[in-house]
Design an enzyme around this catalytic site. Structure first.
Site, PDB file in Angstrom:
ATOM      1  N   HIS A  67       3.493   6.613  -2.768  1.00  0.00           N
ATOM      2  CA  HIS A  67       4.295   6.568  -3.994  1.00  0.00           C
ATOM      3  C   HIS A  67       3.678   7.581  -4.966  1.00  0.00           C
ATOM      4  O   HIS A  67       2.472   7.817  -4.914  1.00  0.00           O
ATOM      5  CB  HIS A  67       4.184   5.148  -4.555  1.00  0.00           C
ATOM      6  CG  HIS A  67       5.086   4.825  -5.694  1.00  0.00           C
ATOM      7  ND1 HIS A  67       4.832   5.244  -6.979  1.00  0.00           N
ATOM      8  CD2 HIS A  67       6.247   4.109  -5.752  1.00  0.00           C
ATOM      9  CE1 HIS A  67       5.780   4.795  -7.780  1.00  0.00           C
ATOM     10  NE2 HIS A  67       6.655   4.106  -7.059  1.00  0.00           N
ATOM     11  N   CYS A 117      10.469   7.353  -5.765  1.00  0.00           N
ATOM     12  CA  CYS A 117       9.176   7.906  -6.217  1.00  0.00           C
ATOM     13  C   CYS A 117       8.324   8.345  -5.040  1.00  0.00           C
ATOM     14  O   CYS A 117       7.098   8.184  -5.061  1.00  0.00           O
ATOM     15  CB  CYS A 117       8.405   6.914  -7.085  1.00  0.00           C
ATOM     16  SG  CYS A 117       9.316   6.425  -8.537  1.00  0.00           S
ATOM     17  N   ASP A 159      -3.169   1.038  -2.342  1.00  0.00           N
ATOM     18  CA  ASP A 159      -2.009   0.635  -3.131  1.00  0.00           C
ATOM     19  C   ASP A 159      -1.399  -0.580  -2.437  1.00  0.00           C
ATOM     20  O   ASP A 159      -0.778  -0.455  -1.379  1.00  0.00           O
ATOM     21  CB  ASP A 159      -1.025   1.811  -3.190  1.00  0.00           C
ATOM     22  CG  ASP A 159       0.331   1.426  -3.767  1.00  0.00           C
ATOM     23  OD1 ASP A 159       0.570   0.230  -4.058  1.00  0.00           O
ATOM     24  OD2 ASP A 159       1.183   2.325  -3.909  1.00  0.00           O
ATOM     25  N   LYS A 203       6.137  -7.621  -8.620  1.00  0.00           N
ATOM     26  CA  LYS A 203       6.652  -7.588  -7.247  1.00  0.00           C
ATOM     27  C   LYS A 203       6.237  -8.848  -6.495  1.00  0.00           C
ATOM     28  O   LYS A 203       6.655  -9.095  -5.374  1.00  0.00           O
ATOM     29  CB  LYS A 203       6.149  -6.338  -6.525  1.00  0.00           C
ATOM     30  CG  LYS A 203       6.666  -5.044  -7.161  1.00  0.00           C
ATOM     31  CD  LYS A 203       6.375  -3.848  -6.277  1.00  0.00           C
ATOM     32  CE  LYS A 203       6.333  -2.533  -7.033  1.00  0.00           C
ATOM     33  NZ  LYS A 203       7.626  -2.050  -7.521  1.00  0.00           N
ATOM     34  N   GLN A 239       3.228  -3.226  -2.296  1.00  0.00           N
ATOM     35  CA  GLN A 239       4.218  -3.774  -1.364  1.00  0.00           C
ATOM     36  C   GLN A 239       3.609  -4.713  -0.329  1.00  0.00           C
ATOM     37  O   GLN A 239       4.349  -5.363   0.406  1.00  0.00           O
ATOM     38  CB  GLN A 239       4.958  -2.633  -0.641  1.00  0.00           C
ATOM     39  CG  GLN A 239       5.705  -1.681  -1.565  1.00  0.00           C
ATOM     40  CD  GLN A 239       6.842  -2.356  -2.318  1.00  0.00           C
ATOM     41  OE1 GLN A 239       7.344  -3.415  -1.899  1.00  0.00           O
ATOM     42  NE2 GLN A 239       7.282  -1.753  -3.419  1.00  0.00           N
TER      43      GLN A 239
END
Lengths: 418, 144
Positions: free
Chosen positions: A134, A375, A211, A237, A214
């Protein structure tokens, strides 16, 4: 309502109807149709428990933290710090002191890039980032590289969607200082083997920044098992509020890092011309934090921790596999990164139809998907597409909704004459 | 849904599939790029000006059906017009797709009135128009 236990391999059933009942927004209509929300990778919907916790905080417990001697401030501080403890348990951190509250994944990555990267990188050093990152795990590294004379180098991904680990191994060298990778792609859902990546990176003395935006909502993250050095995720999220996120860092690393932002709450002693700083995590939490959001995040973590995660993961995996299978049968549909293990996020393109047009038509049917580059422009270039349609599934999505998407694509093709 | 049919009329779908003046323009005297960083749509516009007259116009790029058809039909609408006329048409077009104006558009551009029911798509419809306006503003600069 169809449950996947009927069709899938999941041993423990996932009671999706019960979960749906916890999310007030799921009963609303959009354009006169029941909402089919397939955009949880952008932001997940919020259960009643989270909404109520935030209201309750403002109605009965609002005060600033770490500031006052009065009862409300003490209660607010206790509540705020209790969420740190909860979050450290949720992610498997060694200690709550390894958890920094940030405004989200983007802030967490910027913090690590600027503080850790800014204070350790030297000219000629290398930062490895994957092609599926991202922009938030790419641009902060470009900024710090520019400032320090380090170089950002790409780790290629394969047509299957997986990270090219052989190429990664070749890229690693004594110059590698930081490896920044996503745990799960926000576009194609591909899951990266962080423990293998971390083991390889640690061999050359590099730190691994993950990251987890997700992965935290879809995989049972255990930081001790994956052994990365930094991990960051977003509350919103994870069925919690926006404006709050978690940054985990190994304490020995956090301790070496200079402050990111200066202000109240992060100091030990301040003179007019110099200051000394509080230890982590306070060192990285300047100013009044988003207290209600922390409270809301705590409610979200409590909410998801009472789930049977084995059942959830099995259910979501079945749902996305079923979606991939049905979408592949729609004429002109191509799924990106088809070969990778993935969380319940998938992207596809339709021949002759731009994703935005598809998104508009689906919206008129009450179906919310994301259309665009997500993104992830380098990933779009890698697959040779300007944009994709992304469907992402959360704990509350159903097989009926997969079916609604597939039949919606029929309408897309009719309206757009494909 | 009626609004959907008005958005994706056959003439728009036709221009999307077979955009007109879809090429680089040799000898252009003005140029600009239109980019929507939110969605990645991107068009380049070239204009060949003969004094105040737009003698020729062309475009290249990628985007959704609305943005591509709009660019294609814009090139047809402004070819042979004066710079002042093209600017005036930009204003009219912008007002109509944004749902802020009742004025009439040249018949061919009327198909874009349906965009006003989809506020989020107004940027798609006006992307190439903004690029055209920008190209006119910097028409004395070198054309790549």
């Amino acid at each position: 309502m169809t449950t996947l236990t009927a069709i899938g391999r999941t041993a423990t059933p996932w009671d999706v109807a019960r979960v749906r009942a916890d999310f007030p927004i799921l009963s609303r209509e959009v354009h006169g149709r029941p909402l089919v929300y397939l955009d949880s990778a952008a932001t997940a919907q919020k259960p009643r428990a989270v909404i109520d916790a935030i209201s309750r905080y403002y109605e009965t417990g609002n005060a600033n933290v770490h500031r006052g001697v009065h009862a409300l401030s003490q209660e607010a501080t206790n509540g705020y710090e209790a969420v740190r403890v909860l979050a450290s348990r949720f992610l498997g951190a060694a200690s709550p002191h390894e958890i920094v509250f940030t405004s989200g994944t983007t802030a967490g990555l910027n913090l690590v890039a600027q503080s850790y990267g800014g204070s350790t990188l030297r000219p000629g050093d290398e930062i490895l980032v994957s092609e599926m990152e991202h922009h938030s795990n790419l641009v902060p590294w470009q900024l710090v590289a520019e400032r320090t004379g380090a170089a950002v180098r790409p780790i290629p991904i394969m047509e299957s969607g997986g990270l090219d680990l052989a190429a990664f191994e070749k890229l690693l060298s004594g110059r590698t200082r930081i490896v920044a990778v996503t745990h799960a792609s926000n576009v194609i859902g591909a899951i990266n083997p962080i423990n293998a990546i971390a083991a390889m990176a640690h061999e050359v003395g590099a730190v691994v920044v993950v990251d987890g935006a997700q992965s935290a909502p879809h995989l049972r993250v255990d930081l001790q098992a994956i052994d990365c050095d930094f991990f960051t995720c977003s509350g919103h999220k994870l069925y919690g509020p926006t404006g709050i996120g978690l940054l985990y860092g190994k304490y020995t690393l956090l301790e070496q890092m200079p402050p990111w932002q200066g202000g109240g709450g992060m100091i030990r002693d301040v003179r007019i011309d110099r200051s000394t700083f509080a230890p982590p995590p306070e060192r990285f939490e300047a100013g009044t934090p988003p207290i209600a959001e922390v409270v809301g995040l705590g409610a979200a973590i409590e909410y998801v921790m009472q789930w049977d995660w084995e059942a959830l993961v099995g259910y979501e995996q079945d749902l996305v596999a079923e979606a991939a299978q049905r979408l592949a049968k729609v004429p002109g549909v191509r799924i990106l990164g088809e070969g990778a293990d993935r969380v319940s996020v998938l992207s596809f393109v339709m021949e002759g139809i731009h994703p935005h047009d598809a998104g508009t038509v689906l919206d008129t049917l009450g179906i919310a998907v994301r259309a665009g580059h997500h993104c992830c422009q380098p990933l779009m270039r890698r697959f040779g597409v300007p944009a994709t349609i992304r469907a992402s599934f959360g704990a509350y999505n159903t097989l009926d909704e997969v079916e609604a998407l597939v039949s919606g694509l029929g309408q897309v093709r009719r309206v757009l004459g494909a | 849904m009626k609004e959907l049919d008005e958005l994706y009329q056959s003439v728009i779908l036709d221009h999307n599939r077979s955009p007109r003046n879809f090429h680089r323009l040799e000898g252009a005297t003005a140029h600009a790029e239109g980019r929507n960083p939110l969605c990645g749509d991107q068009f380049e516009i070239w204009l060949k000006l003969d004094g105040e007259l737009i003698a020729d116009v062309a475009f290249l790029g990628q985007g959704c059906a609305i943005s591509k058809a709009s660019a294609s039909m814009m090139t047809q609408a402004i070819k042979g017009k004066t710079v002042a006329e093209a600017r005036a048409l930009f204003e009219q077009f912008h007002q109509v797709v944004a749902g802020a104006g009742e004025e009439k558009l040249p018949a061919k551009l009327e198909v874009f009135r349906g965009v006003s029911a989809f506020p989020i798509r107004v940027k798609c419809a006006t992307l190439s128009w903004h690029a055209m306006k920008q190209a006119l503003e910097k028409r004395n600069h070198a054309v790549p």
